[in-house]
Design a protein around this motif. Structure first.
Motif, mmCIF file in Angstrom:
data_model
loop_
_atom_site.group_PDB
_atom_site.id
_atom_site.type_symbol
_atom_site.label_atom_id
_atom_site.label_comp_id
_atom_site.label_asym_id
_atom_site.label_seq_id
_atom_site.Cartn_x
_atom_site.Cartn_y
_atom_site.Cartn_z
ATOM 1 N N ARG A 68 -17.487 17.757 -22.014
ATOM 2 C CA ARG A 68 -16.969 16.687 -21.147
ATOM 3 C C ARG A 68 -15.515 16.358 -21.449
ATOM 4 O O ARG A 68 -14.754 15.989 -20.547
ATOM 5 N N THR A 69 -15.113 16.446 -22.700
ATOM 6 C CA THR A 69 -13.727 16.097 -23.038
ATOM 7 C C THR A 69 -12.763 17.272 -22.891
ATOM 8 O O THR A 69 -11.593 17.075 -22.557
ATOM 9 N N VAL A 70 -13.254 18.506 -23.105
ATOM 10 C CA VAL A 70 -12.368 19.672 -23.140
ATOM 11 C C VAL A 70 -12.092 20.252 -21.759
ATOM 12 O O VAL A 70 -10.977 20.686 -21.467
ATOM 13 N N VAL A 71 -13.090 20.257 -20.862
ATOM 14 C CA VAL A 71 -12.935 20.909 -19.558
ATOM 15 C C VAL A 71 -11.733 20.376 -18.770
ATOM 16 O O VAL A 71 -10.924 21.169 -18.251
ATOM 17 N N PRO A 72 -11.531 19.065 -18.624
ATOM 18 C CA PRO A 72 -10.338 18.598 -17.889
ATOM 19 C C PRO A 72 -9.032 19.099 -18.512
ATOM 20 O O PRO A 72 -8.086 19.438 -17.793
ATOM 21 N N SER A 73 -8.985 19.169 -19.854
ATOM 22 C CA SER A 73 -7.777 19.654 -20.529
ATOM 23 C C SER A 73 -7.562 21.139 -20.270
ATOM 24 O O SER A 73 -6.418 21.596 -20.118
ATOM 25 N N LEU A 74 -8.644 21.905 -20.210
ATOM 26 C CA LEU A 74 -8.526 23.334 -19.911
ATOM 27 C C LEU A 74 -8.009 23.562 -18.494
ATOM 28 O O LEU A 74 -7.186 24.454 -18.258
ATOM 29 N N VAL A 75 -8.488 22.771 -17.556
ATOM 30 C CA VAL A 75 -8.007 22.873 -16.173
ATOM 31 C C VAL A 75 -6.506 22.581 -16.116
ATOM 32 O O VAL A 75 -5.729 23.280 -15.447
ATOM 33 N N LEU A 76 -6.089 21.542 -16.848
ATOM 34 C CA LEU A 76 -4.672 21.183 -16.896
ATOM 35 C C LEU A 76 -3.855 22.302 -17.533
ATOM 36 O O LEU A 76 -2.753 22.626 -17.064
ATOM 37 N N LEU A 77 -4.399 22.930 -18.577
ATOM 38 C CA LEU A 77 -3.704 24.015 -19.264
ATOM 39 C C LEU A 77 -3.524 25.222 -18.337
ATOM 40 O O LEU A 77 -2.439 25.815 -18.273
ATOM 41 N N ILE A 78 -4.572 25.570 -17.598
ATOM 42 C CA ILE A 78 -4.497 26.707 -16.669
ATOM 43 C C ILE A 78 -3.468 26.439 -15.577
ATOM 44 O O ILE A 78 -2.670 27.316 -15.208
ATOM 45 N N ALA A 79 -3.462 25.204 -15.067
ATOM 46 C CA ALA A 79 -2.484 24.844 -14.029
ATOM 47 C C ALA A 79 -1.061 24.926 -14.569
ATOM 48 O O ALA A 79 -0.143 25.399 -13.879
ATOM 49 N N ALA A 80 -0.865 24.475 -15.818
ATOM 50 C CA ALA A 80 0.470 24.523 -16.420
ATOM 51 C C ALA A 80 0.924 25.961 -16.644
ATOM 52 O O ALA A 80 2.090 26.295 -16.417
ATOM 53 N N LEU A 81 0.000 26.832 -17.081
ATOM 54 C CA LEU A 81 0.347 28.240 -17.293
ATOM 55 C C LEU A 81 0.801 28.905 -15.999
ATOM 56 O O LEU A 81 1.670 29.780 -16.001
ATOM 57 N N TYR A 82 0.231 28.485 -14.886
ATOM 58 C CA TYR A 82 0.537 29.104 -13.598
ATOM 59 C C TYR A 82 1.799 28.513 -12.970
ATOM 60 O O TYR A 82 2.670 29.244 -12.473
ATOM 61 N N PHE A 83 1.919 27.170 -12.996
ATOM 62 C CA PHE A 83 3.017 26.517 -12.278
ATOM 63 C C PHE A 83 4.218 26.190 -13.174
ATOM 64 O O PHE A 83 5.358 26.319 -12.759
ATOM 65 N N LEU A 84 3.966 25.719 -14.398
ATOM 66 C CA LEU A 84 5.045 25.283 -15.292
ATOM 67 C C LEU A 84 4.837 25.863 -16.687
ATOM 68 O O LEU A 84 4.523 25.145 -17.645
ATOM 69 N N PRO A 85 4.990 27.158 -16.839
ATOM 70 C CA PRO A 85 4.733 27.778 -18.143
ATOM 71 C C PRO A 85 5.630 27.243 -19.254
ATOM 72 O O PRO A 85 5.252 27.269 -20.427
ATOM 73 N N GLN A 86 6.811 26.734 -18.907
ATOM 74 C CA GLN A 86 7.710 26.223 -19.929
ATOM 75 C C GLN A 86 7.200 24.921 -20.546
ATOM 76 O O GLN A 86 7.666 24.506 -21.619
ATOM 77 N N LEU A 87 6.248 24.267 -19.876
ATOM 78 C CA LEU A 87 5.687 23.009 -20.395
ATOM 79 C C LEU A 87 4.254 23.182 -20.913
ATOM 80 O O LEU A 87 3.506 22.212 -21.020
ATOM 81 N N THR A 88 3.879 24.416 -21.241
ATOM 82 C CA THR A 88 2.507 24.691 -21.668
ATOM 83 C C THR A 88 2.133 23.926 -22.936
ATOM 84 O O THR A 88 0.958 23.589 -23.154
ATOM 85 N N TRP A 89 3.139 23.623 -23.775
ATOM 86 C CA TRP A 89 2.841 22.945 -25.043
ATOM 87 C C TRP A 89 2.214 21.563 -24.824
ATOM 88 O O TRP A 89 1.459 21.071 -25.677
ATOM 89 N N ILE A 90 2.500 20.935 -23.668
ATOM 90 C CA ILE A 90 1.937 19.597 -23.409
ATOM 91 C C ILE A 90 0.421 19.663 -23.224
ATOM 92 O O ILE A 90 -0.325 18.961 -23.919
ATOM 93 N N PRO A 91 -0.119 20.491 -22.300
ATOM 94 C CA PRO A 91 -1.580 20.565 -22.178
ATOM 95 C C PRO A 91 -2.250 21.154 -23.420
ATOM 96 O O PRO A 91 -3.418 20.843 -23.694
ATOM 97 N N VAL A 92 -1.535 21.993 -24.193
ATOM 98 C CA VAL A 92 -2.105 22.506 -25.446
ATOM 99 C C VAL A 92 -2.327 21.344 -26.417
ATOM 100 O O VAL A 92 -3.379 21.255 -27.075
ATOM 101 N N ALA A 93 -1.339 20.454 -26.510
ATOM 102 C CA ALA A 93 -1.483 19.275 -27.377
ATOM 103 C C ALA A 93 -2.615 18.372 -26.879
ATOM 104 O O ALA A 93 -3.416 17.859 -27.672
#
Length: 474
Positions: free
Chosen positions: A350-375
């Protein structure tokens, strides 16, 4: 006996005028902005006309409002065009609160708020401005005869009480997390005012910011956050100044406030659950906020819109505090049952899935900001593990203690007779792993239900709680 109809204090006209102007603030702004292009005199004239209309309405409203106690009832008559009458029986009165804001103190008046079992978001009856003597006399009048006699017999008895210290008050403000609230309010206000700001203002502001050096810009941002933090501390001090809680017979009496002094009476029979909240900031420091769920309405809201019994207290002090003031709601710390290890994957999911979705979106649209969803993903995993670690329950005779965490860690104690409903739920995966989620319901604010969940309990533990609730285990 208040047998003759009485009007509120004449200062009520001023109170109504101030409230009317405050409620119509955006109407004043719109009227001024709309007419200032024609001529500034038209804009000023419109403001004066609006103030006069509100002033006349305030005077007529005061003149048409009367109240008196007759027999076992408080009778109110009010209304400008449509005359209304309200009758409140003494037997329905749950609490009578006296409140003083800055204007009340200037005129040496109080506001009387009367709550009944059916009180909603607003008090059942509100007398905006009476003298302190009249307020106390009305409170005495609306008490039953037995209560008055009991108070007269025990007026010299020393009651259990606690008062917040200045040091704790500052700690309350410093750890309140009110920066987010202030930012949200500032955002709402700026969105309303943005329509009146010239478009070139933003271009000029952007050019000015870009012209600043990076170090100066960072220092300015830090300075703004420090200012908001200080404002949060000041706001908390004003709200909880001289906070005192006292047990008087069958009532809990709370007084607090610097600019607006509140005197709140909570009948103990209306208390449905008591507990404490440990925020992410306060928990490492060993502090918590003591709260209660009160049936009906309440003017003292705090954590998650619950009633604050004490703004901040060392966790180690809570047992003594509850033993002294509310012995039926002491926390069972010794027989606490935690969740089984097989529950962890559900909380993490329940806690990780929303963060994973955000991480995938960042990798696709804003790869330079990937460190934010990783954190954020790392923090989500930590939150899930903390939720598993902190959740559980304890049973003790007719008392149930539950503990859970969303972001803040919450511990609540409920007596059996206060629990209105008990639900046990399982989906197909739960059944395979012998897990269950329980939901406990009590009466909350405005007579609505307040619900508590403990998820992924061991099935045997959930059945044990179900048997306890239904007395099948007796």
């Amino acid at each position: 006996m208040m047998s003759e109809p009485s009007r509120l204090h004449p200062a009520t006209v001023i109170f109504n005028l101030v409230k009317g102007i405050k409620d119509s603030f955006f109407l004043f702004v719109i009227a001024f902005v709309s007419l200032i292009n024609l001529h500034i005199l038209y804009a000023i004239l419109m403001i004066v006309v609006l103030v006069l209309i509100i002033a006349i309405a305030s005077f007529v409203s005061w003149q048409r409002f009367t109240y008196h106690v007759e027999g076992d009832e408080l009778k109110l008559e009010y209304g400008v065009f449509i005359r209304k009458k309200r009758y409140i029986s003494k037997n329905r009165v749950q609490s009578i609160d006296l409140t003083q804001n800055l204007l009340h103190r200037i005129f040496k008046l109080v506001k009387v708020e009367i709550e009944t079992a059916g009180t909603g978001a607003e008090a059942e009856a509100s007398l905006n401005a009476v003298t302190l003597m009249q307020g106390k006399a009305l409170r005495t009048e609306l008490k039953t005869l037995g209560e008055v006699e009991q108070l007269e017999e025990n007026h010299e008895e020393k009651h259990p009480a606690r008062t917040i210290t200045r040091k704790r008050l500052i700690i309350t403000g410093a750890t309140s997390g009110s920066i987010g609230v202030i930012l949200a309010i500032a955002g709402a206000v700026s969105s309303e005012l943005s329509r009146f700001i010239p478009s070139d203002f933003y271009d000029n502001a952007y050019s000015w910011v870009v012209g600043l050096g990076i170090i100066i810009l960072v220092m300015m941002i830090i300075g703004v956050f420090i200012l908001l933090w200080v404002l949060g501390i000041v706001g908390t001090i004003i709200k909880y100044w001289n906070f005192t809680i006292e047990k008087v017979e069958e009532d809990i009496v709370i007084t607090c406030g610097l600019l607006e002094k509140k005197h709140i009476t909570i009948p103990m029979k209306r208390i449905q659950a008591v507990g404490y909240v440990e925020s992410l900031i306060r928990q490492p420091l060993g502090y918590a906020t003591v709260i209660a769920e009160i049936a009906g309405g309440s003017n003292q809201k705090g954590e998650d819109f619950s009633t604050v019994l004490f703004p901040i207290m060392k966790k180690s002090e809570i047992d003594n505090f509850l033993t002294e003031l509310l012995p039926n709601y002491t926390v069972n710390q010794t027989d606490f049952t935690k969740l089984p290890k097989r529950s962890a994957k559900y909380y993490l999911f329940r806690t990780v899935v929303p963060s994973l979705v955000l991480l995938i979106a960042a990798l696709y649209f804003l790869p330079q900001l990937t460190w934010i969803p990783v954190a954020i993903l790392g923090l989500s995993i930590l939150l899930g593990l903390l939720q598993v670690k902190d959740s559980g329950y304890a049973l003790e005779d007719n008392k149930l203690t539950i503990r859970y965490r969303n972001f803040n860690k919450v511990t609540m104690v409920m007596n059996h007779k206060r629990i209105q409903a008990f639900n046990k739920k399982q989906h197909i995966l739960h059944r395979k792993e012998k897990l269950a989620t329980i939901k406990l319901s009590i009466v909350g604010k405005m007579g609505l239900g307040k619900h508590y969940h403990v998820k992924e309990l061991d099935l045997e533990a959930a059945n044990k709680m179900a048997d306890w609730y239904s007395y099948r285990g007796v």
